[in-house]
Design an enzyme around this catalytic site. Structure first.
Site, short mmCIF file in Angstrom:
data_model
loop_
_atom_site.label_atom_id
_atom_site.label_comp_id
_atom_site.label_asym_id
_atom_site.label_seq_id
_atom_site.Cartn_x
_atom_site.Cartn_y
_atom_site.Cartn_z
N HIS A 1 -3.28 4.33 -2.32
CA HIS A 1 -4.08 3.35 -1.64
C HIS A 1 -4.89 4.01 -0.32
O HIS A 1 -6.02 4.01 -0.19
CB HIS A 1 -3.55 2.12 -0.99
N GLN B 1 -9.08 -0.52 -16.22
CA GLN B 1 -9.28 -1.74 -15.06
C GLN B 1 -10.86 -0.90 -14.60
O GLN B 1 -11.77 -1.56 -14.13
CB GLN B 1 -8.42 -1.72 -14.06
N SER C 1 2.68 0.57 -6.72
CA SER C 1 3.44 -0.31 -6.01
C SER C 1 4.80 -0.56 -6.91
O SER C 1 5.89 -1.10 -6.46
CB SER C 1 2.98 -1.61 -5.96
N LEU D 1 0.76 -1.19 0.15
CA LEU D 1 -0.06 0.05 0.12
C LEU D 1 0.88 1.19 -0.15
O LEU D 1 1.77 1.49 0.88
CB LEU D 1 -1.01 -0.06 0.96
O1 PAF Z 1 -5.89 -2.41 -8.90
C1 PAF Z 1 -5.60 -3.56 -8.42
O2 PAF Z 1 -4.67 -3.60 -7.25
C2 PAF Z 1 -5.96 -4.78 -8.55
O3 PAF Z 1 -6.06 -5.08 -9.85
C3 PAF Z 1 -7.15 -5.41 -7.84
C4 PAF Z 1 -8.47 -4.38 -8.48
C5 PAF Z 1 -7.22 -5.28 -6.49
C6 PAF Z 1 -7.65 -6.80 -8.29
O4 PAF Z 1 -6.72 -7.65 -7.88
#
Ligand code: PAF
Length: 285
Positions: A37, A153, A186, A33
């Site tokens: 995050h 995503q 990360s 994190l």
């Molecule tokens: O964005 C991320 O960290 C990942 O793609 C997720 C959404 C946690 C799915 O594993």
């Protein structure tokens, strides 16, 4: 801070919060994190009575085994950040708990999964959609939080939620950046100091697009040429893609006449970084 290791524990835990009338916010992560995050956790904390974070490095979304092996795992620090952000519970399952033997069901969001990162990472988005669908069933929260840094995503998850009628609201939160503009990721910790210094070129290219758009430029090709010229200052950068696409469909555009995402992916010595900027709309809710 409660720690749930199995889907059954998480399901019972979330259910208990909801039966007590608490609005539950879910922040799915793969751990390691950072401040990006933290902003998701803080937003969930501000908007929900109970906050659940998930820490699970999802093997299904890694197209490259080496990338999976090298993915940074920092469990103690992650739990500490969750504690500091006032998270109520963390779901951190094993791979076996998430994918029992003979798990063969895959969720695919056709169309949205194909361009941009889909081209160079085959299977990646099916892995993301599958794990997020599972997390939404295992931890059936009211609201889920995702970062706009992973724009494709976030679009894919919104589409999946709509198409499969998941009873969950999806909130997309702004990208958090280092002081020089590099998007938090990360993967940044895997850059050498020299590559870290050059990686700022990605956000510089995107800022240039934003500035030219505000100045009234609408033709994409000449703008791309100017943006690529900035790569001269970053000899280690291997550009994977630089695309201008419709913000809802991800279809390539030639003019900046509607809501557009400008997205880039670039490798520095084997570390692949992505970033984007939205033109013509804010993107956040
Ligand atoms: O964005 C991320 O960290 C990942 O793609 C997720 C959404 C946690 C799915 O594993």
């Amino acid at each position: 801070l409660q720690v749930w290791k199995t889907p059954a524990e998480a399901l019972a835990g979330v259910d208990a919060h909801r039966r007590a009338g608490r609005r539950v916010g879910l922040v799915p992560t793969m751990g390691n994190l950072h401040a990006g995050h933290r902003s998701l956790l803080e937003r969930a904390r501000a908007e929900c009575a109970a906050v659940v974070a998930t820490l699970f490095v999802n093997p299904l979304q890694f197209d490259n085994p080496e990338d999976l092996a090298k993915y940074p795992r920092t469990e103690a620090e992650d739990l500490e950040m969750c504690r500091q952000a006032g998270v109520d519970a963390v779901f951190m399952p094993s791979v076996a708990a998430m994918y029992p033997p003979n798990s063969t069901t895959i969720v695919e969001v056709r169309g949205v999964q194909d361009p941009l990162c889909g081209r160079s990472r085959p299977g990646h988005f099916a892995g993301v959609a599958t794990v997020v669908a599972k997390l939404f069933h295992i931890a059936p929260a009211d609201v889920a939080y995702f970062g706009l840094k992973d724009y494709q995503q976030s679009l894919l998850i919104r589409r999946m939620v709509r198409d499969l009628n998941f009873p969950i609201a999806v909130r997309l939160c702004p990208t958090v950046r280092e002081p020089d503009g590099l998007a938090m990721s990360s993967r940044n910790s895997r850059l050498t100091p020299a590559h870290r210094a050059q990686a700022v070129v990605i956000s510089r290219m995107l800022r240039l697009a934003e500035a030219r758009f505000v100045a009234g430029e609408r033709a994409v090709e000449p703008l791309k040429t100017r943006m690529r010229a900035l790569l001269a200052d970053a000899p280690a950068a291997e550009l994977d893609y630089l695309e201008f696409a419709h913000a809802d469909t991800l279809e390539a555009v030639e003019r900046l006449d509607g809501p557009t995402v400008v997205a880039a992916a670039c490798r520095f010595g084997g570390v692949r970084l992505i970033d984007n900027v939205l033109l013509g709309l804010s993107g956040e809710d």
